[in-house]
Design a protein around this motif. Structure first.
Motif, mmCIF file in Angstrom:
data_model
loop_
_atom_site.group_PDB
_atom_site.id
_atom_site.type_symbol
_atom_site.label_atom_id
_atom_site.label_comp_id
_atom_site.label_asym_id
_atom_site.label_seq_id
_atom_site.Cartn_x
_atom_site.Cartn_y
_atom_site.Cartn_z
ATOM 1 N N UNK B 28 4.230 11.868 12.555
ATOM 2 C CA UNK B 28 4.244 10.286 12.298
ATOM 3 C C UNK B 28 5.706 9.830 12.794
ATOM 4 N N UNK B 29 6.628 10.776 12.563
ATOM 5 C CA UNK B 29 7.997 10.414 13.143
ATOM 6 C C UNK B 29 8.613 11.289 14.030
ATOM 7 N N UNK B 52 5.902 15.307 9.873
ATOM 8 C CA UNK B 52 4.553 15.165 9.924
ATOM 9 C C UNK B 52 3.902 13.975 8.982
ATOM 10 N N UNK B 53 2.744 13.745 9.476
ATOM 11 C CA UNK B 53 2.097 12.873 8.737
ATOM 12 C C UNK B 53 1.787 13.215 7.469
ATOM 13 N N UNK B 178 1.059 0.139 4.962
ATOM 14 C CA UNK B 178 2.001 0.920 6.132
ATOM 15 C C UNK B 178 1.587 2.342 6.195
ATOM 16 N N UNK B 179 1.475 2.923 7.451
ATOM 17 C CA UNK B 179 1.378 4.243 7.590
ATOM 18 C C UNK B 179 2.602 4.978 7.360
ATOM 19 N N UNK B 180 3.725 4.545 7.558
ATOM 20 C CA UNK B 180 5.033 5.121 7.376
ATOM 21 C C UNK B 180 5.860 4.461 6.765
ATOM 22 N N UNK B 181 6.500 4.805 5.577
ATOM 23 C CA UNK B 181 7.357 4.079 4.660
ATOM 24 C C UNK B 181 8.720 4.662 4.794
ATOM 25 N N UNK B 207 -0.340 11.201 -1.584
ATOM 26 C CA UNK B 207 -1.821 11.459 -1.563
ATOM 27 C C UNK B 207 -2.758 10.690 -0.664
ATOM 28 N N UNK B 208 -2.093 9.525 -0.362
ATOM 29 C CA UNK B 208 -3.056 8.615 0.363
ATOM 30 C C UNK B 208 -2.787 8.911 1.808
ATOM 31 N N UNK B 209 -1.836 9.780 2.065
ATOM 32 C CA UNK B 209 -1.419 10.099 3.421
ATOM 33 C C UNK B 209 -0.334 9.357 4.126
#
Lengths: 255, 335
Positions: B28-29, B52-53, B178-181, B207-209
């Motif tokens: 993810x980052x 990692x995601x 958002x995908x990334x917080x 948990x939601x990815x």
């Protein structure tokens, strides 16, 4: 493909600018510093000039309109940034998906709308109550739009110094804005100004707005219309580009 | 379009989250050789790491270590002087706006618009992130419900307490899913109820990815929540691993916690005099004794108990805490 993506990007950012302007209108239009520096100060300044003089109000409508446009349009920008920095909302805003130039444009739009709507009051009063005749309505409309943008960009530029205290920026903006009133032929037409006044008047964007607005009512201008519009446009660009550069510089320094 | 990260692992397991462009990504980052100067001061010194995601990634460090500068670079608020940042495969240099659409941010010095209502604050963020009107309203109602703010949705945000404002800030950054917080000190200075709620929500998001990048001063919070932790000191990464493995870095730094039913005036001196105890801390009504030999310390405590006719109300052995690891790493760096 790249051009389409570029166009979409601009459209997205413009949409965000409108959202920023709407937010600013809700939050800042009725803030005391805006009301004081944008409405009351110019009103008292106008009264100080008018009271005790034998000038017909009708002749003063162009000057009042110009001054109203100038103060109201440029009063929003100087309050937004120090206010948002102080309220800790600035960092949240600059981390949203909007590019800095369009964020500034949104704030300038808020100043533009404020300036135009408030200036309609002296305009309508002048026309309805004092029978001031608008000879060139198209020139007046274009001049009001361009001048309002120009002054709103000036407001954004004045908000560039990094501070969390709105009063510091308001003071700076008052120091810049008030002298311009006296050197720009707002009440006294340029051809009646002393020589020194005629020399420094071209340095002020307000001069060209005042000249255009006077032309709209009285049919006479000191400069040519093309020059007035061109220089007003040039000042707008300079203010916007400088504001973007200064704000970007502050961000780069981590402020 | 954003340039794809060259080393991206695109072979993702089935069911893994995909980014908004339908490109499956397991990282993810990714920060590569990230550097930032303030004048001559090197605030962040060539740091590289990957998140990692779906991971909760803790970013710890003492004040002035470079935490906030790093998070501000990762979120595009600050431009790095060197290095590359990829968020969901998007290079920030190439497409910052696109990258910002996939992330939600709670900056450290962030607040809500106090002149707007709770609802208007949510709507403002929803609009800025381009969430369609109907979806925006549905999502806002869900978030208000989840953050227990629904009864105050029409109130001006200035009327909210600090804890409720922080909940609203978090809700605002989740409005666009958002995908990334990025969370910079999300529970700092909050009451227990709000802190617990926010921690619970962060776990739900995992948990939601959703990938969570978290900075905190609360080491215990990081220990309990994070899958991996990076410790930054003086702009450099001192360590990066799971909390459990990081604790393994310090060998021999164990402790025994003890509490007696009645307080005796000489007990602290007596505990300090136990031969293998290196340090004693008084924590409320209990003592923590740092030692290399817990067994010997326990024997001595039992002797003391019999000698003074005391009753033990607590006796506990502890491994090194993450706080110990943190302090040890910071100390090593200083030396």
């Amino acid at each position: 493909m790249k051009a389409t993506s570029h166009f979409k990007n601009i459209a997205w950012n413009l949409r965000c600018s409108l959202i920023i302007a709407e937010k600013d209108a809700k939050i800042y239009y009725l803030k005391p510093p805006v009301l004081i520096f944008g409405l009351l100060f110019p009103l008292f300044l106008f009264l100080a000039f008018v009271l005790g003089r034998e000038i017909s109000f009708r002749m003063l409508v162009p000057g009042l309109l110009t001054m109203s446009l100038f103060f109201t349009s440029s009063s929003i920008g100087p309050i937004i940034y120090p206010w948002e920095r102080n309220a800790r909302t600035y960092e949240r805003l600059i981390s949203t998906p909007i590019s800095l130039p369009f964020l500034l444009l949104g704030d300038a739009l808020a100043g533009f709308c404020y300036g135009v709507f408030i200036s309609l009051v002296p305009l309508i009063l002048g026309v309805v109550l004092f029978k001031a005749a608008i000879i060139h309505p198209l020139v007046l409309t274009l001049a009001m739009i361009l001048a309002s943008f120009c002054f709103a960009f000036l407001g954004i530029l004045l908000s560039s110094p990094v501070t969390e205290t709105p009063s510091q920026i308001m003071m700076l903006s008052a120091m810049v804005r008030f002298p311009l009133i006296f050197i720009s032929g707002v009440f006294l037409p340029l051809d009646k100004m002393p020589v020194w006044g005629k020399i420094i008047a071209p340095l002020s964007p307000l001069t060209y707005a005042a000249d255009l607005i006077r032309y709209s009512f009285q049919g006479q201008s000191y400069y040519s219309l093309v020059l007035d519009f061109s220089l007003l446009g040039l000042f707008s660009l300079i203010f916007l580009i400088s504001a973007i550069a200064f704000h970007a510089q502050s961000l780069k320094r981590g402020i | 379009m954003g340039k794809k990260c060259p080393k991206e692992n695109v072979n993702i397991q089935k069911g893994s989250k995909t980014n908004h462009r339908n490109a499956p990504l397991s990282i993810a980052i990714r920060a590569v050789d990230l550097t930032k100067y303030y004048g001559k001061l090197r605030a962040v010194d060539h740091i590289s790491f990957e998140v990692k995601r779906g991971e909760i990634f803790g970013f710890l460090g003492p004040n002035g270590a470079g935490k906030s500068t790093t998070i501000r670079m990762l979120t595009g608020i600050l431009k790095p002087d060197g290095g590359e940042i990829y968020l969901s495969g998007i290079n920030l240099k190439d497409d910052l706006i696109e990258a910002r659409r996939v992330m939600g941010i709670v900056p450290e010095t962030c607040n809500v618009y106090v002149d707007l209502s709770v609802w208007e604050n949510l709507m403002l963020m929803g609009k800025l992130y381009g969430v369609p009107k109907t979806k925006r309203k549905v999502r806002a109602r869900e978030l208000l419900e989840r953050f227990s703010l629904h009864q105050r949705k029409d109130e001006k945000a200035r009327k909210l307490s600090k804890g409720l404002k922080q909940r609203l800030i978090l809700a605002m950054c989740l409005i666009h899913n958002p995908d990334i917080l990025f969370l910079d000190e999300p529970t700092s200075g909050l009451d227990v109820q709000s802190s617990r709620l926010i921690r619970g929500i962060i776990k739900e998001l995992k948990q939601k990815g959703v990938t969570v990048f978290l900075t905190t001063h609360n080491i215990e919070e990081a220990n309990l929540m994070c899958d991996r932790i990076a410790i930054i000191n003086k702009g450099k990464l001192a360590a990066i691993d799971t909390p459990q493995r990081l604790k393994g870095v310090i060998q021999g730094s164990q402790s025994v916690e003890v509490a007696f039913d009645r307080s005796k005036p000489d007990e602290l001196r007596w505990l300090k005099d136990i031969p293998c105890v290196s340090r004693v801390e008084k924590l409320g009504n209990k003592f923590r004794l740092y030692t290399d030999d817990p067994d010997k310390v326990i024997c001595e405590i039992v002797k003391y108990r019999e000698l003074k006719s005391q009753r033990l109300t607590l006796l506990n052995t502890l491994g090194p805490s993450l706080e110990d690891v943190f302090l040890e790493l910071i100390r090593e760096e200083a030396e």
